[in-house]
Design a protein around this motif. Structure first.
Motif, PDB file in Angstrom:
ATOM      1  N   GLY A  32       0.808  -1.213   0.000  1.00  0.00           N
ATOM      2  CA  GLY A  32       0.000   0.000   0.000  1.00  0.00           C
ATOM      3  C   GLY A  32       0.840   1.262   0.000  1.00  0.00           C
ATOM      4  O   GLY A  32       0.542   2.218  -0.723  1.00  0.00           O
ATOM      5  N   SER A  33       1.922   1.269   0.776  1.00  0.00           N
ATOM      6  CA  SER A  33       2.717   2.493   0.883  1.00  0.00           C
ATOM      7  C   SER A  33       3.360   2.838  -0.457  1.00  0.00           C
ATOM      8  O   SER A  33       3.662   3.994  -0.717  1.00  0.00           O
ATOM      9  N   GLN A  34       3.555   1.847  -1.309  1.00  0.00           N
ATOM     10  CA  GLN A  34       4.134   2.133  -2.631  1.00  0.00           C
ATOM     11  C   GLN A  34       3.073   2.525  -3.641  1.00  0.00           C
ATOM     12  O   GLN A  34       3.376   2.949  -4.749  1.00  0.00           O
ATOM     13  N   MET A  35       1.806   2.346  -3.243  1.00  0.00           N
ATOM     14  CA  MET A  35       0.718   2.692  -4.154  1.00  0.00           C
ATOM     15  C   MET A  35       0.077   4.015  -3.782  1.00  0.00           C
ATOM     16  O   MET A  35      -0.904   4.432  -4.385  1.00  0.00           O
ATOM     17  N   GLY A  36       0.622   4.651  -2.740  1.00  0.00           N
ATOM     18  CA  GLY A  36       0.089   5.942  -2.355  1.00  0.00           C
ATOM     19  C   GLY A  36      -0.968   5.865  -1.270  1.00  0.00           C
ATOM     20  O   GLY A  36      -1.331   6.873  -0.689  1.00  0.00           O
ATOM     21  N   ASP A  37      -1.475   4.677  -1.012  1.00  0.00           N
ATOM     22  CA  ASP A  37      -2.496   4.541   0.025  1.00  0.00           C
ATOM     23  C   ASP A  37      -2.043   3.453   0.999  1.00  0.00           C
ATOM     24  O   ASP A  37      -2.312   2.272   0.787  1.00  0.00           O
ATOM     25  N   PRO A  38      -1.315   3.857   2.053  1.00  0.00           N
ATOM     26  CA  PRO A  38      -0.700   2.854   2.938  1.00  0.00           C
ATOM     27  C   PRO A  38      -1.684   1.843   3.495  1.00  0.00           C
ATOM     28  O   PRO A  38      -1.322   0.693   3.738  1.00  0.00           O
ATOM     29  N   ASP A  39      -2.920   2.285   3.692  1.00  0.00           N
ATOM     30  CA  ASP A  39      -3.869   1.375   4.323  1.00  0.00           C
ATOM     31  C   ASP A  39      -4.692   0.585   3.317  1.00  0.00           C
ATOM     32  O   ASP A  39      -5.693  -0.030   3.677  1.00  0.00           O
ATOM     33  N   PHE A  40      -4.252   0.595   2.063  1.00  0.00           N
ATOM     34  CA  PHE A  40      -5.050  -0.093   1.045  1.00  0.00           C
ATOM     35  C   PHE A  40      -5.198  -1.566   1.378  1.00  0.00           C
ATOM     36  O   PHE A  40      -6.286  -2.139   1.311  1.00  0.00           O
ATOM     37  N   PHE A  41      -4.068  -2.193   1.743  1.00  0.00           N
ATOM     38  CA  PHE A  41      -4.145  -3.620   2.081  1.00  0.00           C
ATOM     39  C   PHE A  41      -4.309  -3.793   3.584  1.00  0.00           C
ATOM     40  O   PHE A  41      -3.353  -3.980   4.319  1.00  0.00           O
ATOM     41  N   ARG A  42      -5.546  -3.659   3.980  1.00  0.00           N
ATOM     42  CA  ARG A  42      -5.844  -3.932   5.381  1.00  0.00           C
ATOM     43  C   ARG A  42      -7.166  -4.682   5.366  1.00  0.00           C
ATOM     44  O   ARG A  42      -8.113  -4.343   6.046  1.00  0.00           O
ATOM     45  N   TRP A  43      -7.191  -5.727   4.547  1.00  0.00           N
ATOM     46  CA  TRP A  43      -8.414  -6.495   4.412  1.00  0.00           C
ATOM     47  C   TRP A  43      -8.676  -7.239   5.720  1.00  0.00           C
ATOM     48  O   TRP A  43      -7.790  -7.388   6.543  1.00  0.00           O
ATOM     49  N   SER A  44      -9.873  -7.697   5.864  1.00  0.00           N
ATOM     50  CA  SER A  44     -10.223  -8.379   7.112  1.00  0.00           C
ATOM     51  C   SER A  44      -9.413  -9.658   7.292  1.00  0.00           C
ATOM     52  O   SER A  44      -9.253 -10.448   6.352  1.00  0.00           O
ATOM     53  N   PHE A  45      -8.901  -9.838   8.488  1.00  0.00           N
ATOM     54  CA  PHE A  45      -8.143 -11.055   8.812  1.00  0.00           C
ATOM     55  C   PHE A  45      -8.942 -12.303   8.469  1.00  0.00           C
ATOM     56  O   PHE A  45      -8.417 -13.276   7.943  1.00  0.00           O
ATOM     57  N   TRP A  46     -10.236 -12.266   8.767  1.00  0.00           N
ATOM     58  CA  TRP A  46     -11.071 -13.464   8.631  1.00  0.00           C
ATOM     59  C   TRP A  46     -11.292 -13.831   7.173  1.00  0.00           C
ATOM     60  O   TRP A  46     -11.633 -14.975   6.875  1.00  0.00           O
ATOM     61  N   ILE A  47     -11.105 -12.870   6.288  1.00  0.00           N
ATOM     62  CA  ILE A  47     -11.172 -13.189   4.859  1.00  0.00           C
ATOM     63  C   ILE A  47      -9.790 -13.582   4.369  1.00  0.00           C
ATOM     64  O   ILE A  47      -9.626 -14.559   3.637  1.00  0.00           O
ATOM     65  N   VAL A  48      -8.783 -12.833   4.816  1.00  0.00           N
ATOM     66  CA  VAL A  48      -7.433 -13.076   4.296  1.00  0.00           C
ATOM     67  C   VAL A  48      -6.932 -14.469   4.691  1.00  0.00           C
ATOM     68  O   VAL A  48      -6.236 -15.121   3.921  1.00  0.00           O
ATOM     69  N   ILE A  49      -7.334 -14.946   5.867  1.00  0.00           N
ATOM     70  CA  ILE A  49      -6.832 -16.272   6.262  1.00  0.00           C
ATOM     71  C   ILE A  49      -7.329 -17.335   5.282  1.00  0.00           C
ATOM     72  O   ILE A  49      -6.624 -18.295   4.962  1.00  0.00           O
ATOM     73  N   TRP A  50      -8.530 -17.131   4.726  1.00  0.00           N
ATOM     74  CA  TRP A  50      -9.036 -18.053   3.702  1.00  0.00           C
ATOM     75  C   TRP A  50      -8.304 -17.860   2.385  1.00  0.00           C
ATOM     76  O   TRP A  50      -8.005 -18.830   1.679  1.00  0.00           O
ATOM     77  N   ILE A  51      -8.021 -16.596   2.068  1.00  0.00           N
ATOM     78  CA  ILE A  51      -7.265 -16.352   0.831  1.00  0.00           C
ATOM     79  C   ILE A  51      -5.885 -17.006   0.945  1.00  0.00           C
ATOM     80  O   ILE A  51      -5.388 -17.623  -0.001  1.00  0.00           O
ATOM     81  N   ALA A  52      -5.278 -16.880   2.125  1.00  0.00           N
ATOM     82  CA  ALA A  52      -3.947 -17.462   2.324  1.00  0.00           C
ATOM     83  C   ALA A  52      -3.988 -18.975   2.151  1.00  0.00           C
ATOM     84  O   ALA A  52      -3.136 -19.562   1.479  1.00  0.00           O
ATOM     85  N   ALA A  53      -5.005 -19.585   2.745  1.00  0.00           N
ATOM     86  CA  ALA A  53      -5.117 -21.043   2.620  1.00  0.00           C
ATOM     87  C   ALA A  53      -5.360 -21.429   1.166  1.00  0.00           C
ATOM     88  O   ALA A  53      -4.777 -22.396   0.659  1.00  0.00           O
ATOM     89  N   ALA A  54      -6.190 -20.654   0.477  1.00  0.00           N
ATOM     90  CA  ALA A  54      -6.478 -20.966  -0.919  1.00  0.00           C
ATOM     91  C   ALA A  54      -5.242 -20.780  -1.783  1.00  0.00           C
ATOM     92  O   ALA A  54      -4.983 -21.572  -2.698  1.00  0.00           O
ATOM     93  N   THR A  55      -4.458 -19.739  -1.479  1.00  0.00           N
ATOM     94  CA  THR A  55      -3.231 -19.521  -2.253  1.00  0.00           C
ATOM     95  C   THR A  55      -2.263 -20.679  -2.048  1.00  0.00           C
ATOM     96  O   THR A  55      -1.676 -21.192  -3.012  1.00  0.00           O
ATOM     97  N   ALA A  56      -2.109 -21.083  -0.793  1.00  0.00           N
ATOM     98  CA  ALA A  56      -1.222 -22.221  -0.521  1.00  0.00           C
ATOM     99  C   ALA A  56      -1.724 -23.462  -1.255  1.00  0.00           C
ATOM    100  O   ALA A  56      -0.946 -24.197  -1.868  1.00  0.00           O
ATOM    101  N   ALA A  57      -3.045 -23.677  -1.214  1.00  0.00           N
ATOM    102  CA  ALA A  57      -3.613 -24.835  -1.901  1.00  0.00           C
ATOM    103  C   ALA A  57      -3.368 -24.740  -3.401  1.00  0.00           C
ATOM    104  O   ALA A  57      -3.023 -25.725  -4.059  1.00  0.00           O
ATOM    105  N   PHE A  58      -3.510 -23.522  -3.937  1.00  0.00           N
ATOM    106  CA  PHE A  58      -3.272 -23.339  -5.370  1.00  0.00           C
ATOM    107  C   PHE A  58      -1.831 -23.698  -5.728  1.00  0.00           C
ATOM    108  O   PHE A  58      -1.578 -24.401  -6.707  1.00  0.00           O
TER     109      PHE A  58
END
Ligand SMILES: Nc1ncnc2c1ncn2[C@@H]1O[C@H](COP(=O)(O)OP(=O)(O)OP(=O)(O)O)[C@@H](O)[C@H]1O
Ligand SMILES: [Mg+2]
Lengths: 236, 531
Positions: free
Chosen positions: B218-244
């Protein structure tokens, strides 16, 4: 029902089947006999798709099996009790049987067939929770056959069911093969024990180094002098 | 003779109790009492009078425990470098509570262990374990105080000064490893695939969490807080990425057998941290102009190429290289924000993740796909003949294993708030595999036990052992001797933590020799039901 036309199978460079032709009709027991290394096991593995024929066709009621992967072939109703039984040693008897029905998803039909297997082999029911690997040789053979039956096969392939069993057990196993025959199960039986195999079979084939040497009704083969000399251990 | 008086499990309980009491002391008396009580209960096989007997043995072991703990509290703890023992931990009241714990748990465990109904036995035992796990954070820090001070979040703050060493931190890490171990158990235990690069998926899960919940991008995109998605969603994204990535790595390689697969997976474990280390200056151009330009014989420096990524003055820094990503935002939970050092909420989050995963994996094992995995491990040819699609079945094991490692990685990243490529070393793959083998490959409870043993040795016991040996050397042996060099030599020679890898190796070798199937071997489902 099942038909092999000019099937050639190789292990690398080894030409194991050299144009095998074979027919099994519905409800028949057909036996395939031959000496060690003739290619009997190879034939069964080729039918099941574990080995690929390089040439020739394998048809099950007109469907070309040789183009399908093994799990598709099993789903189409070809099951096998393989040479050496190959039961799953650290799975229970029940789980072994469930593996036989792996390609099915009709729960009630599976439960029905489980009962049927237990009726044929009451011994297995007593040992339902025991690990496959701790069964005796005879029990393992029963489990292997029961497992193949769980697929509710249209054609059942049996590879040397008498191997390593005491005579009494061999008789028991062959009684069950007769019983299955009377229930209308179609069986392709591979055996070293040619006399026994020909006595239960309708027809027989004799395989010699990858080629069909002889074929005919089982009764005739039993009295064929060539067969007698080579496979029945008789001098005439 | 000894065997007649005490069963083997009881003997182990005595030895373990004595050893742990000697090096731990203080509040840890409660944990040792719980552990010993359960061990005694589990070894109560005698049909007649087993309950009074368990109580008697527990009382006996409890007295040993109290005596040795008191010795530690009053004598050992005065040696130099030893941890301060709070006064409340030395009172008769605390000792009596410990005695109650050991006897109570011994009788309760013995009762459960001797229940006739297998199903009931299992459920009660799991219930007991979960109850103990829920109690643990209140118990381990200050049981005397916790009755008056039962406030959930205040616990850590109110009690941490009472004791220098809190077990709760190491136990949270243990849960993370146990989660990975039961995930690896799918791959190695059920499906029998030797995966030596399991840490790759841990890293992928962690970095997914790191990237989507920090200012790194985010800090390189001009909006530092851009990537502050919900933990409860990101943990699923993380698991899905690992699975992928499990799918991507697995699809081409699972045709390989045994040793070859091990070598390739070893490679994955090495490659992922290296790639992560190098993604700190990324600029990507579209390749088409270059391709066409070269067809017409133009030099690439003359070409106009469209930039796709990292087009600013500086190229894009995705992972910050060896510096690592930090800080990673902690999770929020209905208005409550997790904080570093406030362990209890983290503890319960990790525990929930572990218990739910264990249950899910247990159900998987009992299902059709679980049977297919095991059948493949048992005999590939036969499994194939039963109609198991080998490649696909291996792939599902690999992908699901990767998924659980991804969960663990995502949690780990949030918990530590800092991840660097060095956190995902090859040794992690090995340690997790060792946990699976030690505990009992294929048995979920066993694998979790293996995890606890190795992690507690790793994170707690060796440190404490070092402290005690040091204290004894400095305070007693070298007290009157004025030879610094000799003291330093002996101190470093007896540094227990330095022998960690040797110890794990030894444990594995000994296990292979005496009990290759692990502490709790795999049981067949039907046998458990029928027994
Ligand atoms: N995996 C393999 N690799 C190479 N050659 C093989 C392999 N399996 C079998 N063969 C060869 O193929 C030929 C046929 O073997 P097959 O196992 O089909 O014989 P069989 O008729 O079943 O014999 P038996 O009665 O001893 O079981 C033999 O010459 C054998 O050596
Ligand atoms: Mg054979």
């Amino acid at each position: 029902m099942l038909e092999l036309k000019n099937v050639h199978t190789y292990y690398g460079n080894i030409h194991a089947l050299r144009g095998v032709n074979l027919v099994v009709n519905k409800g028949e027991i057909v036996t395939l006999i031959g000496s060690n290394g003739a290619g009997k096991t190879t034939t069964l593995r080729t039918i099941q798709g574990i080995l690929r024929p390089r040439e020739g066709e394998i048809l099950l009621e007109g469907v070309a099996l040789h183009k399908l992967p093994p799990h598709e072939i099993v789903r189409r109703g070809v099951s096998q009790s393989p040479e050496g039984r190959l039961i799953f040693p650290r799975m229970s008897v029940k789980e072994n049987l469930e593996m036989g029905a792996y390609q099915r998803n009709d729960a009630s039909g599976i439960a029905e067939d489980m009962e049927r297997v237990f009726k044929l082999f009451p011994r297995l029911k007593e040992r339902i929770g025991q690990r496959g690997g701790t069964l005796s040789g005879g029990e393992q053979q029963m489990l292997s056959m029961g497992r193949a039956l769980m697929a509710r096969p249209r054609v059942m392939l049996l590879d040397e069911p008498s191997m390593g069993l005491a005579p009494i057990l061999v008789d028991q196993i062959f009684d069950i093969i007769r019983e299955l025959h009377s229930q209308g199960v179609t069986i392709l039986l591979v055996e070293q024990n040619a006399r026994l195999a020909l006595s239960v079979a309708d027809r027989g084939y004799v395989l010699e180094t990858g080629e069909m040497a002889l074929t005919g009704p089982a009764k005739e083969l039993l009295h064929n002098p060539q067969v007698k000399a080579a496979y029945l251990g008789e001098n005439h | 003779m000894m065997k007649k008086i005490l069963a083997r499990g009881e003997l182990i309980a005595v030895v373990l109790t004595a050893f742990l009491a000697l090096i731990l002391g203080g509040w840890q008396i409660m944990l040792i009492a719980a552990l010993a009580g359960m061990l005694i209960g589990l070894s109560a096989e005698h049909k007649a009078n087993y309950l009074p007997r368990a109580a008697g043995v527990a009382a006996f072991v409890g007295l040993i425990l109290i005596a040795i703990t008191h010795f530690h509290n009053t004598s050992l703890s005065t040696l130099p470098g030893m941890e301060h023992i709070p006064d409340q931990a030395k009172t008769v009241g605390t000792y009596l509570i410990a005695l109650g714990v050991i006897i109570g748990l011994a009788v309760l465990t013995a009762w459960i262990h001797n229940l006739a109904d297998e199903r009931k036995r299992q459920v009660y035992f799991i219930g007991l374990m979960v109850a103990l796990a829920v109690f643990f954070p209140f118990f381990e820090q200050c049981p005397g105080l916790s009755w008056t001070n039962f406030k959930f979040v205040d616990m850590a703050a109110g009690c941490s000064e009472q004791s220098n060493l809190l077990w709760i931190g190491p136990v949270i890490v243990m849960f993370i490893y146990a989660l990975q171990a039961i995930g690896l158990n799918i791959v190695a235990g059920f499906a029998g695939l030797l995966d030596l690069g399991y840490v790759a998926f841990f890293a992928i899960g962690a970095y997914t969490m790191g990237l989507l919940r920090s200012q790194q991008l985010g800090s390189q995109m001009g909006d530092p807080d851009f990537f502050r998605w919900s933990f409860w969603i990101v943990i699923w994204i993380a698991a899905a990425t690992a699975a992928f990535f499990g799918l991507v790595f697995g699809a081409p390689t699972l045709r390989l057998r045994g040793d070859y697969l091990a070598i390739v997976t070893l490679g994955f474990g090495e490659i992922v941290p290296i790639v992560v280390k190098n993604l700190y200056a990324v600029r990507i151009f579209e390749p088409i102009s270059l391709f066409i330009g070269q067809l017409f014989g133009q030099k690439s420096s003359d070409l106009m190429q469209f930039c796709l990524l990292g087009c600013g003055a500086k190229p894009l820094d995705i992972t910050a290289g060896t510096k690592g990503i930090s800080p990673i935002y902690p999770p929020d939970f209905f208005g409550y924000t997790f904080t570093v050092g406030e362990y209890v909420p983290w503890y319960f989050l990790a525990l929930t993740l572990l218990v739910v995963s264990a249950f899910f994996i247990y159900r998987l094992r009992a299902s059709r796909i679980g049977r297919a995995w095991v059948s493949m491990r048992e005999d590939e040819l036969a499994a194939n003949a039963m109609g198991v699609d080998l490649i696909r079945t291996k792939l599902t094991a690999f992908v699901l294993g990767a998924m659980f490692s991804g969960f663990a990685g995502a949690f780990y990243a949030s918990y530590t708030t800092l991840i660097t490529p060095d956190s995902f070393d090859f040794s992690i793959s090995v340690i997790i595999l060792a946990q699976v083998i030690l505990g009992g490959s294929g048995n979920i409870a066993g694998v979790m036990l293996g995890s606890s043993i190795i992690m507690l040795i790793d994170r707690v016991l060796l440190d404490k052992l070092k402290m005690v040996i040091n204290g004894v050397l400095q305070g007693l042996v070298f007290k009157g001797i004025d030879n610094q060099a000799l003291a330093v030599f002996w101190t470093s020679l007896t540094d227990a933590t330095a022998y960690k890898i040797l110890l794990f190796g030894l444990i594995l070798v000994v296990m292979m020799k005496v009990r290759p199937q692990g502490i709790l071997p795999e049981q067949t489902a039907a046998r458990r039901r029928a027994a």
